[in-house]
Design a protein around this motif. Structure first.
Motif, PDB file in Angstrom:
ATOM      1  N   PRO A 198      79.866  71.170  34.662  1.00 54.70           N
ATOM      2  CA  PRO A 198      80.454  69.867  34.997  1.00 54.70           C
ATOM      3  C   PRO A 198      79.489  69.011  35.801  1.00 54.70           C
ATOM      4  O   PRO A 198      78.843  69.479  36.737  1.00 54.70           O
ATOM      5  N   GLY A 199      79.391  67.748  35.407  1.00 54.43           N
ATOM      6  CA  GLY A 199      78.478  66.816  36.043  1.00 54.43           C
ATOM      7  C   GLY A 199      77.194  66.601  35.270  1.00 54.43           C
ATOM      8  O   GLY A 199      76.480  65.609  35.499  1.00 54.43           O
ATOM      9  N   ALA A 200      76.883  67.500  34.333  1.00 52.18           N
ATOM     10  CA  ALA A 200      75.655  67.346  33.545  1.00 52.18           C
ATOM     11  C   ALA A 200      75.750  66.106  32.666  1.00 52.18           C
ATOM     12  O   ALA A 200      76.801  65.787  32.113  1.00 52.18           O
ATOM     13  N   LEU A 201      74.626  65.418  32.532  1.00 50.11           N
ATOM     14  CA  LEU A 201      74.550  64.193  31.732  1.00 50.11           C
ATOM     15  C   LEU A 201      73.732  64.471  30.471  1.00 50.11           C
ATOM     16  O   LEU A 201      72.652  65.054  30.545  1.00 50.11           O
ATOM     17  N   ILE A 202      74.282  64.070  29.342  1.00 49.69           N
ATOM     18  CA  ILE A 202      73.594  64.261  28.059  1.00 49.69           C
ATOM     19  C   ILE A 202      73.342  62.887  27.450  1.00 49.69           C
ATOM     20  O   ILE A 202      74.234  62.028  27.436  1.00 49.69           O
ATOM     21  N   GLN A 203      72.149  62.674  26.963  1.00 49.82           N
ATOM     22  CA  GLN A 203      71.841  61.411  26.276  1.00 49.82           C
ATOM     23  C   GLN A 203      71.462  61.698  24.833  1.00 49.82           C
ATOM     24  O   GLN A 203      70.739  62.649  24.536  1.00 49.82           O
ATOM     25  N   PHE A 204      72.009  60.885  23.945  1.00 52.10           N
ATOM     26  CA  PHE A 204      71.797  61.058  22.513  1.00 52.10           C
ATOM     27  C   PHE A 204      70.949  59.903  22.004  1.00 52.10           C
ATOM     28  O   PHE A 204      71.353  58.735  22.110  1.00 52.10           O
ATOM     29  N   PRO A 205      69.768  60.168  21.477  1.00 52.15           N
ATOM     30  CA  PRO A 205      68.894  59.095  21.008  1.00 52.15           C
ATOM     31  C   PRO A 205      69.533  58.276  19.896  1.00 52.15           C
ATOM     32  O   PRO A 205      70.295  58.801  19.082  1.00 52.15           O
TER      33      PRO A 205
END
Length: 389
Positions: free
Chosen positions: A131-138
């Motif tokens: 929880p709290g992790a940030l994921i970015q999708f190109p």
């Protein structure tokens, strides 16, 4: 990534079983090892056949006999007035690839939207996505090797889902934009992990009647139908009706307890509309048969009937687990593919014709070089073969 690729912590959390059937004690039918069989790796289909209805069809036509046909022969095997019930779910491009802020690659399989832009998904590597992790999708046209700061789709891990071992993900998208819409650009149609050498197009992993988007996998028994075959069935007076079951982890979650009665299914979303219920009632009143297309069709109809004891229109979730000893309420026959060892799907089909008989038919199919699993061949269990034990 698919449910049986996730680490074991993602797949062993308990789920409450609701509206379950009454089963009898049938010895080996209740043991996980009783549903094992050996399948040569070259029998796992990597690509679909063309045309779709040229696949082989193992016809189980009585308690003691079977025959080998082609799927295009289906109109010859059914009777005018029979009803095919098909699952019209459509597979979402539910597989996403992204990165944590640390640069770690992340894979996500979205299962269901819980509220606006908030999704339950299976993630890999799960242990690193707390929880709290940030994921970015190109963005789809993002140049390889360029910084990801301009990525237009982001997700924050809100929590771990105890029932699936997955994660609750809150997506951030442009105002007025839904993640479901963005999946068409960002996502990929997820194939099962045993399909490793496929050149199939995404459309080949959809049924020709797919309509309601929301599934993480195809209802594969329906992949054999063509528009021409549906027309031939209609011309013979064989009717059809639709249900919707969005395939999720409940269908593919492995059975991991030796006493299969302790296995608990994860819920999947189902809709059985009033017009389908009415067609089923009319079919049975005439003395004709209801043939479910796929195990998802079975779970839809029997799950809806389990709520009140008889089939009624239904919209909600089912976690019905069917194995030998199940008391059938709706389904008379079944069209299905060949399923993985030790799977809940194998247990469901065993409930229709018996475990020993089914495993014998599987041995015959292997000897006859049938193709197995999602892109493989099919089996039809006609009502005359149904034993229910």
């Amino acid at each position: 990534m698919f449910p049986n690729e996730i680490d074991s912590e993602s797949l062993t959390s308990p789920v409450n079983t609701l509206n379950g059937p009454t089963h009898s004690n049938t010895g080996g039918d209740r043991t996980l090892s009783g549903y094992d069989y050996d399948l040569p790796e070259d029998r796992i289909a990597q690509n679909p056949v063309t045309p779709r209805d040229s696949s082989r069809l193992l016809v189980v036509d009585s308690p003691t006999s079977h025959q080998h046909r082609r799927f295009r022969d289906l109109p010859e095997l059914l009777e005018p007035g029979d009803l095919l019930v098909l699952n019209n779910t459509r597979v979402m491009p539910a597989r996403l690839y992204g990165y944590k802020s640390t640069g770690t690659a992340v894979e996500v399989l979205l299962l269901e939207e819980q509220q606006e832009n908030q999704w339950l998904g299976l993630v890999k590597p799960g242990r690193r996505l707390k929880p709290g992790a940030l994921i970015q999708f190109p963005a789809p046209d993002h140049p390889e090797g360029e910084p990801l700061s301009n990525s237009t789709l982001w997700a924050t891990v809100l929590a771990t889902d105890d029932a699936t071992g997955g994660r609750i993900l809150q997506f951030e998208a442009a105002p007025g934009t839904s993640v479901r819409d963005l999946l068409e650009s960002y996502g990929q149609v997820p194939l099962p992990p045993y399909i490793t050498q496929s050149v199939a197009s995404p459309d080949q992993y959809q049924t020709v009647y797919a309509e309601e988007s929301g599934s993480a996998a195809a209802p594969t028994a329906g992949l054999h139908f063509t528009e021409e075959l549906l027309d031939r069935l209609e011309a013979k007076g064989i009717n059809r009706a639709f249900v919707t079951l969005h395939v999720g982890v409940g269908t593919f979650r492995p059975v991991e307890v030796e006493d299969v009665t302790r296995h608990q299914m994860h819920e999947e979303w189902v809709q059985v509309p009033p017009e389908t219920v009415e067609k089923i009632r009319e079919t049975k009143a005439r003395g004709n048969r209801v043939i479910a297309v796929g195990t998802t069709g079975v779970r839809s109809l029997e799950g809806a009937a389990a709520v009140s004891g008889e089939l009624q229109p239904f919209c909600g979730k089912t976690d019905l687990f069917i194995y030998p000893g199940y008391q059938w309420r709706v389904v008379d026959g079944l069209i299905t593919n060949f399923h993985l060892p030790r799977s809940s799907l194998l247990m469901l089909v065993s409930a229709l014709i018996g475990r020993d008989r089914l495993l014998g038919l599987y041995r015959e199919a292997i000897a006859q070089e049938y193709r197995f699993y999602s892109f493989g061949d099919a089996m039809i269990i006609l009502p005359a073969a149904k034993t229910g034990v």
